[in-house]
Each structure stands twice: as C-alpha cells, then as structure tokens.
Design a protein around this motif. Structure first.
Motif: not given
Ligand code: FE
Length: 194
Positions: A102, A105-107
């Motif tokens: 991602c 961010c960190s999806c």
């Molecule tokens: Fe994310």
C-alpha cells in the motif's frame, strides 16, 4: 481541533477519532474495545493460508477465488472479516510473481493475513518495492529467475490483495491442514515464495 491533525502520530489520531465517536454517543468505550478484540483475535495468516490450501487442492475453488475473492472468503466462513472492501487474489505462476503493497499507508486484508508487519508500513518498503521489486524481494531472500515477471499491486482501503502462492510440486496425499501450514504471512504478501 487545533494543530494539523495529519501530523499527529497515528495512535493519537485514532484515539482522537475514538473520543469523538464516544462523545457523539455513537459508540461506547466498551463496545469499541469489544470490536477491536474480536478483530485482532481472529485476524491471522492462518485464515489466508486456509484459502490458499483449498485453492491448491480444488482448482475450481482457485478459479472462484481469483474471480471473486470476497465470495471465496465467504465460502470458508470469512464473510464478516472481508466486508467493506474488494478482496482480490492474485495468483503466482512459473512466469509471474505477485507482491502487494500500500504505497499510501498500510492497507491489507488484516483478517486473512494477520496484523501487518512493521516493514509493510515502512516508507522504505512502500517506495522501493514499486521501483525495484526484484531487489527488495532478494533482500527478503526471494531470488526470482530473470525471466519472471513481477507484478506489484497497490492496495487501498477499497481494494486489498492476497497473493496465491504456487503450490508444492505435488499436493497429492497432503491434507488441507498440512498444506495450509506451508503458507506464511510473507507468502500471502508476496515477499516469500510460499
Ligand atoms: Fe493503506
């Protein structure tokens, strides 16, 4: 609100959001804790591994998984865990290796892969895996043949990915549980072969 909200550390932003929801009477602290406990207790790469093992054994399931990840998750009892986003499974083949990121961010499908590792959230991984995936994968110990195409999938809050690793040479005689135990979280992200 004072200051730039975006500059606050994530934990403080989350807490501030929680406090606003509670103040607005939308949820109580206890209810919020209950939801979080439920999410994190059941979130595990063992869930994604079960889906992979099923796909290895049952080619028809693999096709359904690739065509509609959410429906395939639901078949194994992970419907609630995968609502709210589109789940896409991307299949590794001898010619193509997939890896997920991602970049914003960190999806990632936490329910199926477990809490994301800190490197997945790091700026280094998010920026480098797009530019030089082969080098990044080599740093994870995954050396891909020169001819292997690497596909990098950029997740977001609406669309999240799960890598379907290549099966072992022979799956015959292996039960689903044994096969699932071969699948790691990094395999589901694509930073390991399996
Ligand atoms: Fe994310």
């Amino acid at each position: 609100m004072t200051g730039n909200h975006a500059e606050l550390p994530v934990a403080a932003r989350v807490r501030s959001l929680e406090e606003r929801l509670i103040a607005a009477g939308l949820i109580t602290d206890d209810e919020l804790d209950g939801i979080l406990t439920e999410v994190f207790e059941s979130a595990s790469p063992a869930n994604g591994a079960r889906m992979v093992a099923r796909a290895w054994i049952d080619r028809a399931y693999a096709h359904r998984l690739i065509a509609d990840g959410n429906a395939a998750a639901e078949e194994l009892g992970f419907a609630a865990e995968t609502t709210g986003y589109l789940l896409k499974a991307v299949e590794n083949t001898p010619a193509v290796h997939n890896v997920i990121v991602c970049t914003l961010c960190s999806c990632y499908p936490t329910a199926l892969l477990g809490p994301s590792p800190s490197w997945y959230k790091s700026f280094a991984y998010r920026s480098r895996v797009v530019r030089e995936p082969r080098a990044v994968l080599a740093e994870f110990g995954l050396e891909l043949a020169e001819g292997t195409e690497i596909r990098v999938w950029d997740a977001n809050s609406e669309t999240r990915y799960l890598v379907l690793p290549r099966p072992p040479e022979s799956v015959s005689g292996m039960d689903e549980g044994t096969l699932a135990s071969l699948v790691t979280r990094n395999g589901l992200i694509g930073t390991a072969a399996c």
